[in-house]
Design a protein around this motif. Structure first.
Motif, PDB file in Angstrom:
ATOM      1  N   GLU A 120       0.810  -0.729   0.153  1.00 44.91           N
ATOM      2  CA  GLU A 120      -0.071  -0.105  -0.040  1.00 44.91           C
ATOM      3  C   GLU A 120       0.764   0.899  -0.420  1.00 44.91           C
ATOM      4  O   GLU A 120       0.208   2.404  -0.377  1.00 44.91           O
ATOM      5  N   VAL A 121       2.447   1.709   0.873  1.00 43.84           N
ATOM      6  CA  VAL A 121       2.697   2.210   0.795  1.00 43.84           C
ATOM      7  C   VAL A 121       3.383   2.883  -0.377  1.00 43.84           C
ATOM      8  O   VAL A 121       3.509   4.303  -1.171  1.00 43.84           O
ATOM      9  N   LEU A 160       4.769  -5.442  -6.576  1.00 46.33           N
ATOM     10  CA  LEU A 160       4.358  -4.231  -7.531  1.00 46.33           C
ATOM     11  C   LEU A 160       2.533  -5.011  -8.478  1.00 46.33           C
ATOM     12  O   LEU A 160       2.860  -7.077  -8.837  1.00 46.33           O
ATOM     13  N   LYS A 161       1.594  -4.783  -8.439  1.00 47.78           N
ATOM     14  CA  LYS A 161       0.351  -4.825  -8.600  1.00 47.78           C
ATOM     15  C   LYS A 161       0.397  -3.649 -10.019  1.00 47.78           C
ATOM     16  O   LYS A 161      -0.009  -2.522 -10.139  1.00 47.78           O
ATOM     17  N   VAL A 162      -0.006  -4.635 -10.919  1.00 50.57           N
ATOM     18  CA  VAL A 162       0.027  -3.384 -12.703  1.00 50.57           C
ATOM     19  C   VAL A 162      -1.071  -2.829 -12.561  1.00 50.57           C
ATOM     20  O   VAL A 162      -0.956  -2.102 -13.548  1.00 50.57           O
ATOM     21  N   ALA A 163      -2.399  -3.281 -12.289  1.00 49.11           N
ATOM     22  CA  ALA A 163      -3.948  -2.348 -12.319  1.00 49.11           C
ATOM     23  C   ALA A 163      -3.309  -0.613 -11.363  1.00 49.11           C
ATOM     24  O   ALA A 163      -3.450   0.413 -12.006  1.00 49.11           O
ATOM     25  N   PRO A 164      -3.264  -0.932 -10.146  1.00 44.43           N
ATOM     26  CA  PRO A 164      -3.345   0.231  -9.132  1.00 44.43           C
ATOM     27  C   PRO A 164      -2.160   1.108  -9.713  1.00 44.43           C
ATOM     28  O   PRO A 164      -1.655   2.251  -9.487  1.00 44.43           O
ATOM     29  N   LEU A 165      -0.740  -0.125 -10.214  1.00 36.11           N
ATOM     30  CA  LEU A 165       0.362   0.792 -10.249  1.00 36.11           C
ATOM     31  C   LEU A 165       0.883   1.797 -12.137  1.00 36.11           C
ATOM     32  O   LEU A 165       0.908   2.561 -12.000  1.00 36.11           O
ATOM     33  N   LYS A 186       2.902   9.776  -6.133  1.00 32.44           N
ATOM     34  CA  LYS A 186       3.943   9.423  -7.077  1.00 32.44           C
ATOM     35  C   LYS A 186       4.326   8.340  -7.188  1.00 32.44           C
ATOM     36  O   LYS A 186       5.444   8.802  -5.980  1.00 32.44           O
ATOM     37  N   PRO A 187       4.198   7.693  -7.149  1.00 31.51           N
ATOM     38  CA  PRO A 187       4.823   6.248  -6.409  1.00 31.51           C
ATOM     39  C   PRO A 187       6.522   6.214  -7.501  1.00 31.51           C
ATOM     40  O   PRO A 187       7.257   5.063  -6.524  1.00 31.51           O
ATOM     41  N   GLN A 225       4.480   0.849 -16.748  1.00 31.36           N
ATOM     42  CA  GLN A 225       4.282   2.186 -15.494  1.00 31.36           C
ATOM     43  C   GLN A 225       5.098   1.139 -14.206  1.00 31.36           C
ATOM     44  O   GLN A 225       6.390   1.595 -13.209  1.00 31.36           O
ATOM     45  N   SER A 226       4.954   0.147 -14.506  1.00 34.89           N
ATOM     46  CA  SER A 226       5.362  -1.299 -13.119  1.00 34.89           C
ATOM     47  C   SER A 226       7.098  -1.398 -13.019  1.00 34.89           C
ATOM     48  O   SER A 226       7.820  -1.635 -12.054  1.00 34.89           O
ATOM     49  N   LEU A 227       7.023  -1.217 -14.388  1.00 36.52           N
ATOM     50  CA  LEU A 227       8.497  -1.565 -14.323  1.00 36.52           C
ATOM     51  C   LEU A 227       9.629  -0.204 -14.411  1.00 36.52           C
ATOM     52  O   LEU A 227      10.312  -0.216 -14.118  1.00 36.52           O
ATOM     53  N   ARG A 228       8.862   0.573 -14.543  1.00 37.10           N
ATOM     54  CA  ARG A 228       9.808   2.151 -14.067  1.00 37.10           C
ATOM     55  C   ARG A 228       9.941   2.009 -12.514  1.00 37.10           C
ATOM     56  O   ARG A 228      10.928   2.180 -12.734  1.00 37.10           O
ATOM     57  N   ILE A 229       8.995   1.846 -12.223  1.00 38.10           N
ATOM     58  CA  ILE A 229       8.648   1.544 -10.226  1.00 38.10           C
ATOM     59  C   ILE A 229       9.885   0.860 -10.206  1.00 38.10           C
ATOM     60  O   ILE A 229      10.689   1.281  -9.149  1.00 38.10           O
ATOM     61  N   ALA A 230       9.832  -0.510 -10.754  1.00 31.98           N
ATOM     62  CA  ALA A 230      10.659  -1.552 -10.512  1.00 31.98           C
ATOM     63  C   ALA A 230      12.160  -0.714 -10.344  1.00 31.98           C
ATOM     64  O   ALA A 230      13.207  -1.033  -9.424  1.00 31.98           O
ATOM     65  N   LYS A 231      12.871  -0.624 -11.570  1.00 24.72           N
ATOM     66  CA  LYS A 231      14.200  -0.092 -12.035  1.00 24.72           C
ATOM     67  C   LYS A 231      14.189   1.619 -11.206  1.00 24.72           C
ATOM     68  O   LYS A 231      15.099   1.320 -10.403  1.00 24.72           O
ATOM     69  N   LYS A 232      13.216   2.524 -10.614  1.00 19.02           N
ATOM     70  CA  LYS A 232      13.649   3.606 -10.046  1.00 19.02           C
ATOM     71  C   LYS A 232      13.675   3.110  -8.648  1.00 19.02           C
ATOM     72  O   LYS A 232      15.091   3.356  -8.029  1.00 19.02           O
ATOM     73  N   HIS A 233      13.216   2.503  -7.846  1.00 17.78           N
ATOM     74  CA  HIS A 233      13.521   1.845  -6.393  1.00 17.78           C
ATOM     75  C   HIS A 233      14.827   0.906  -6.644  1.00 17.78           C
ATOM     76  O   HIS A 233      15.610   0.968  -5.199  1.00 17.78           O
ATOM     77  N   GLY A 234      15.134  -0.068  -7.125  1.00 21.30           N
ATOM     78  CA  GLY A 234      16.569  -1.107  -8.134  1.00 21.30           C
ATOM     79  C   GLY A 234      16.024  -2.279  -6.226  1.00 21.30           C
ATOM     80  O   GLY A 234      17.403  -2.569  -6.191  1.00 21.30           O
TER      81      GLY A 234
END
Length: 253
Positions: free
Chosen positions: A110-111, A132-137, A117-118, A142-151
């Motif tokens: 949830e965080v 990572l949950k595809v629909a809400p993200l 702005k995830p 976008q999910s791939l971007r988030i994963a790459k950003k946070h590492g």
């Protein structure tokens, strides 16, 4: 895939639900409302599936103090793969990470997905794993971007979605460079019925694009009132900024 166990009690009921997940050797257990019941639920899972990896999902229900106590007690009963969203806020999760003595990984759900702005939030020393949950993200890209950003290591998961929705989570999992943990994409097993089918075989679900069955679409069609609810929700999303985002990304609408 992991099996997903709701906050139910009784070894017979637990055994029944886990039987819906053939070959799954990881179990995600819902917890957070009553610690003694949680401990008993975990014990029963270990009895039904003795060698299972156990992960706990709290949905942010604990305070920092409650989380420290609960995680310590749960950890004393056996190894825990991770605890998902033990506290609700970034501040509390960061405090928990500093104070927690038990050697247990913390996952954030949830965080991340409830953040406006995830991509911009700072999860350093907050969580060890991203859910990572595809629909809400906002989709696979976008999910791939988030994963790459946070590492951070990720677990691809789903809510109570149809096989159509879950299929996009499977596609996300298929393109990630690493999947160190079992996915949580078996939630369709908890539905009373579905418009398509994604079976679990030997603990896995095949990646594909299931088509909804016409008969099921007719049988499980939503009410007009519920349809109006979703139309209004889409309208509000559009005027709240989705139109600008789509134009920025160059998507054809």
């Amino acid at each position: 895939m992991n099996a997903t166990l709701p906050a139910v009690n009784g070894i017979e009921r637990i055994s029944e639900i886990l039987s819906w997940y053939p070959g799954c050797s990881t179990v995600k257990i819902k917890a957070g409302k009553n610690l003694q019941e949680d401990l008993q639920r975990i014990e029963h899972v270990r009895m039904v599936v003795p060698n299972a990896k156990i992960r706990i999902d709290v949905n942010g229900a604990w305070s920092v103090e409650e989380a420290i106590r609960a995680i310590s007690e749960i950890h004393q009963g056996g190894t825990i793969e991770y605890v998902e969203q033990p506290c609700s806020t970034i501040e509390d999760l960061r405090k928990l990470k500093k104070l927690l003595k038990a050697d247990v990984l913390i996952a954030g759900d949830e965080v991340l997905r409830k953040s406006p702005k995830p991509l911009d939030i700072n999860l350093n020393e907050v969580v060890d794993i991203l859910m990572l949950k595809v629909a809400p993200l906002g989709g696979i890209s976008q999910s791939l971007r988030i994963a790459k950003k946070h590492g951070l290591p990720v677990v691809v998961s789903s809510a109570l979605e149809s096989a159509i929705g879950i299929s996009y989570g499977l596609k996300l999992a298929a393109v990630l460079p690493e999947l160190p943990f079992a996915c949580g994409l078996g939630t369709g097993q908890l539905l009373g019925a579905d418009v398509a089918s994604l079976g679990i075989i030997d603990g896995a679900i095949a990646v594909g694009s299931p088509s909804p069955e016409a008969k099921a679409l007719d049988e499980y069609a939503t009410s007009l009132e519920r349809l109006d609810y979703w139309k209004e929700r889409i309208r509000k999303t559009w005027v709240a900024g989705a139109q600008d985002w789509i134009a920025k990304e160059g998507w054809v609408w």
